[in-house]
Scaffold this active site. Structure first.
Site, PDB file in Angstrom:
ATOM      1  N   SER A  35      -0.416   3.413   8.643  1.00 44.70           N
ATOM      2  CA  SER A  35      -1.078   2.995   7.405  1.00 44.70           C
ATOM      3  C   SER A  35      -1.580   1.570   7.523  1.00 44.70           C
ATOM      4  CB  SER A  35      -0.064   3.078   6.258  1.00 44.70           C
ATOM      5  OG  SER A  35      -0.559   2.419   5.112  1.00 44.70           O
ATOM      6  N   TYR A  51       8.902   1.028   2.859  1.00 46.35           N
ATOM      7  CA  TYR A  51       7.999   2.111   3.282  1.00 46.35           C
ATOM      8  C   TYR A  51       7.067   1.617   4.391  1.00 46.35           C
ATOM      9  CZ  TYR A  51       3.521   4.487   3.297  1.00 46.35           C
ATOM     10  OH  TYR A  51       2.353   5.066   3.710  1.00 46.35           O
ATOM     11  N   LYS A  69       6.635   2.478   8.728  1.00 45.07           N
ATOM     12  CA  LYS A  69       5.407   2.771   9.488  1.00 45.07           C
ATOM     13  C   LYS A  69       5.323   1.858  10.701  1.00 45.07           C
ATOM     14  CE  LYS A  69       3.643   6.052   6.910  1.00 45.07           C
ATOM     15  NZ  LYS A  69       3.707   7.430   7.422  1.00 45.07           N
TER      16      LYS A  69
HETATM   17  C1  UD1 Z   1      -0.775   2.391  -1.727  1.00 48.01           C
HETATM   18  C2  UD1 Z   1       0.453   1.741  -1.177  1.00 48.01           C
HETATM   19  C3  UD1 Z   1       0.363   1.733   0.319  1.00 48.01           C
HETATM   20  C4  UD1 Z   1       0.251   3.162   0.805  1.00 48.01           C
HETATM   21  C5  UD1 Z   1      -0.979   3.812   0.163  1.00 48.01           C
HETATM   22  C6  UD1 Z   1      -1.065   5.280   0.514  1.00 48.01           C
HETATM   23  C7  UD1 Z   1       1.224   0.174  -2.883  1.00 48.01           C
HETATM   24  C8  UD1 Z   1       1.395  -1.254  -3.266  1.00 48.01           C
HETATM   25  N1  UD1 Z   1       0.578   0.405  -1.734  1.00 48.01           N
HETATM   26  O1  UD1 Z   1      -1.941   1.664  -1.315  1.00 48.01           O
HETATM   27  O2  UD1 Z   1       1.494   1.128   0.872  1.00 48.01           O
HETATM   28  O3  UD1 Z   1       0.096   3.179   2.204  1.00 48.01           O
HETATM   29  O4  UD1 Z   1      -0.882   3.704  -1.249  1.00 48.01           O
HETATM   30  O5  UD1 Z   1      -0.179   6.045  -0.232  1.00 48.01           O
HETATM   31  O6  UD1 Z   1       1.649   1.071  -3.583  1.00 48.01           O
HETATM   32  N2  UD1 Z   1      -4.701   1.017  -9.088  1.00 48.01           N
HETATM   33  C9  UD1 Z   1      -4.877   0.890 -10.438  1.00 48.01           C
HETATM   34  N3  UD1 Z   1      -4.263   1.791 -11.271  1.00 48.01           N
HETATM   35  C10 UD1 Z   1      -3.483   2.818 -10.813  1.00 48.01           C
HETATM   36  C11 UD1 Z   1      -3.295   2.944  -9.409  1.00 48.01           C
HETATM   37  C12 UD1 Z   1      -3.917   2.021  -8.587  1.00 48.01           C
HETATM   38  O7  UD1 Z   1      -5.586  -0.020 -10.900  1.00 48.01           O
HETATM   39  O8  UD1 Z   1      -2.940   3.584 -11.621  1.00 48.01           O
HETATM   40  C13 UD1 Z   1      -5.400   0.090  -8.167  1.00 48.01           C
HETATM   41  C14 UD1 Z   1      -4.492  -0.734  -7.267  1.00 48.01           C
HETATM   42  O9  UD1 Z   1      -4.112  -1.941  -7.879  1.00 48.01           O
HETATM   43  C15 UD1 Z   1      -5.372  -0.920  -6.035  1.00 48.01           C
HETATM   44  C16 UD1 Z   1      -6.231   0.347  -5.985  1.00 48.01           C
HETATM   45  O10 UD1 Z   1      -6.189   0.875  -7.313  1.00 48.01           O
HETATM   46  O11 UD1 Z   1      -6.231  -2.024  -6.216  1.00 48.01           O
HETATM   47  C17 UD1 Z   1      -5.714   1.386  -5.007  1.00 48.01           C
HETATM   48  O12 UD1 Z   1      -4.339   1.650  -5.288  1.00 48.01           O
HETATM   49  P1  UD1 Z   1      -3.546   2.855  -4.583  1.00 48.01           P
HETATM   50  O13 UD1 Z   1      -4.354   4.097  -4.661  1.00 48.01           O
HETATM   51  O14 UD1 Z   1      -2.169   2.886  -5.147  1.00 48.01           O
HETATM   52  O15 UD1 Z   1      -3.510   2.443  -3.043  1.00 48.01           O
HETATM   53  P2  UD1 Z   1      -2.943   1.093  -2.369  1.00 48.01           P
HETATM   54  O16 UD1 Z   1      -2.207   0.266  -3.311  1.00 48.01           O
HETATM   55  O17 UD1 Z   1      -4.071   0.492  -1.617  1.00 48.01           O
END
Ligand code: UD1
Length: 343
Positions: free
Chosen positions: A129, A153, A157
Site C-alpha cells: 500500500s 496496519y 505492510k
Molecule cells: C485509507 C487508509 C490507508 C489504506 C487505504 C486503503 C487511513 C488513514 N488510511 O487510505 O492506510 O491503505 O485506505 O484501504 O484510513 N474521506 C472523507 N470522508 C470519508 C472517508 C474519506 O472525507 O468518509 C477522505 C479522506 O480524508 C481522504 C480521502 O477521502 O482525504 C480518501 O480516504 P480513504 O478512502 O479512507 O483512503 P485513504 O485515507 O487514502
C-alpha cells in the site's frame, strides 16, 4: 504449461477482480480465503464472469491449527506462484488491536511463504500500500521515496515487504513484487463483483456510493483546510480492474524469469480531491450526494499521488480508466447490488 496461482483473499474486493483477470490470462486459480470479510457469492460470480471454475479453500492462513492443511493443499494444487492479498485492513482497528494485526497479517504471510516453499513455487505478488510512504515524500511519490507507516496496519505492510525481500535475498530462486496500491475504487464493468464492506465504510468511495443509493444520509468530508487546491484531501484513485491487471503484469514479469524483489507503485499518477470525487460520482449516478464538512480524520495526510513510471518500465503496465469510469462502474455495482452480496 498453464500457470497455477494461489490467490489469498481471493474472494475479497480486490482479490475477486484479480481472480477474474488471472483466469482471463489463462491461469488456473486456487482461492484461499477465510470469508471473514468476503462472501462465498463472490466466488460464484468470479466463475460466472470467467466462464471457468476456480478451486477454493476456506481457511485462515494465520491459524496455526490450519497450517498443515493449507500447506498440503497448496502443494497438491501444484502452485507456481501466489498473489497474497489476505489480511486485516482497517486502520483505526489496527491502532486499537495492534497485536491482532501483527499476528494475523504477518502470520498469514509466513504460512504462505512456507507453503510456496513446500510447493517449489517461488513467485509472489504482494498487496502492499502507498500507506508505507506515510507523509514523508514530495508528490508524485517514487518507489525510492522514504518509507514509514503511521499505524500498525501500515507497518504490517512494510514488514511483510521486508520479510519477502529477506526471503528473496536468502534464496535467489525467489521473485517478489511488492505492489504499492494507491486508492483502489470502482468495480467490474459487469456490475457483478465489487466492494461490499462489512460495517460502516471507512473509505471514501464505498461511503459515497452508499449515500447515493440511499443507505446513508450524508457524507462527512474530513477537513477542508488542507493545503490543496480546494482544501480537501487529494488521492490517486485507481480503477480496481486496472489494479487487477497490474497483478497479471507483475506475474508475467516474474514468469519471464526475473528474480529478486521489486517495489512498484500501482496508481494513475493523477490526484483528485474529495470534492472532485464527489462531483464525479454525482455526475455518474445522477443522484444527490449531500455532505457536511467535519474536522480532519486522525492520521490523514493532505495529498498523495504516484509516480507510476516504474510499473510501465518494468511491467509494461499503466492504468487506462479515468475517474468517470471509476464512478460509473462503482455506481453500477452499488445500484444493482444495493445490499452487496446479501441480496
Ligand atoms: C485509507 C487508509 C490507508 C489504506 C487505504 C486503503 C487511513 C488513514 N488510511 O487510505 O492506510 O491503505 O485506505 O484501504 O484510513 N474521506 C472523507 N470522508 C470519508 C472517508 C474519506 O472525507 O468518509 C477522505 C479522506 O480524508 C481522504 C480521502 O477521502 O482525504 C480518501 O480516504 P480513504 O478512502 O479512507 O483512503 P485513504 O485515507 O487514502
Amino acid at each position: 504449461m498453464t500457470q497455477r496461482i494461489v490467490v489469498t483473499g481471493g474472494a475479497g474486493y480486490i482479490g475477486s477482480h484479480v481472480c477474474v483477470e488471472l483466469l482471463a490470462s489463462g491461469r488456473d486459480v486456487l482461492i484461499v480465503d477465510d470469508f471473514s470479510n468476503s462472501h462465498q457469492q463472490a466466488v460464484a460470480r468470479i466463475e460466472e464472469l470467467a466462464q471457468r471454475g476456480v478451486e477454493c479453500l476456506k481457511a485462515d492462513l494465520a491459524d496455526a491449527a490450519q497450517k498443515n492443511a493449507i500447506v498440503n493443499r497448496i502443494k497438491t494444487f501444484g502452485a507456481d506462484g501466489a498473489v497474497h492479498l489476505a489480511g486485516l485492513k482497517a486502520v483505526g482497528e489496527s491502532v486499537a488491536q495492534p497485536a491482532r494485526y501483527y499476528q494475523t497479517n504477518i502470520g498469514a504471510a509466513l504460512t504462505l511463504i512456507e507453503a510456496l516453499g513446500a510447493a517449489n513455487a517461488r513467485s509472489v505478488v504482494f498487496s502492499s500500500s502507498a500507506t508505507v510512504y506515510g507523509d514523508l515524500n514530495d508528490n508524485p511519490v517514487t518507489e525510492e521515496g522514504r518509507t514509514g507507516a503511521t499505524n500498525p496496519y501500515g507497518r504490517t505492510k512494510l514488514f511483510i515487504e521486508e520479510i519477502l525481500k529477506d526471503v528473496a535475498r536468502a534464496n535467489d530462486q525467489w521473485g517478489v513484487a511488492n505492489l504499492r496500491y494507491f486508492n483502489p475504487v470502482g468495480a467490474h464493468a459487469s456490475g457483478r463483483i465489487g466492494e461490499d464492506p462489512n460495517d460502516t465504510p471507512n473509505n471514501l468511495f464505498p461511503y459515497i456510493a452508499q449515500v447515493a443509493v440511499g443507505r446513508r444520509k450524508k457524507l462527512s468530508v474530513f477537513g477542508n483546510d488542507y493545503d490543496t487546491r480546494d482544501g480537501t484531501g487529494v488521492r490517486d484513485y485507481i480503477h480496481v480492474v486496472d489494479l487487477a491487471r497490474g497483478h497479471v503484469a507483475a506475474l508475467d514479469y516474474l514468469s519471464d524469469g526475473e528474480r529478486g524483489a521489486v517495489d512498484v507503485n500501482l496508481g494513475t499518477g493523477r490526484g483528485y480531491s474529495v470534492l472532485e470525487a464527489v462531483a464525479a460520482f454525482k455526475r455518474a449516478s445522477n443522484r444527490d450526494i449531500p455532505y457536511d464538512v467535519v474536522p480532519r480524520r486522525d492520521g490523514d495526510i493532505a495529498e498523495i499521488y504516484a509516480n507510476a513510471s516504474k510499473a510501465k518500465k518494468l511491467f509494461g503496465w499503466s492504468a487506462k480508466k479515468d475517474l468517470d469510469a471509476m464512478c460509473a462502474d462503482h455506481w453500477r455495482w452499488q445500484r444493482e447490488n444495493p445490499n452487496g452480496y446479501n441480496e
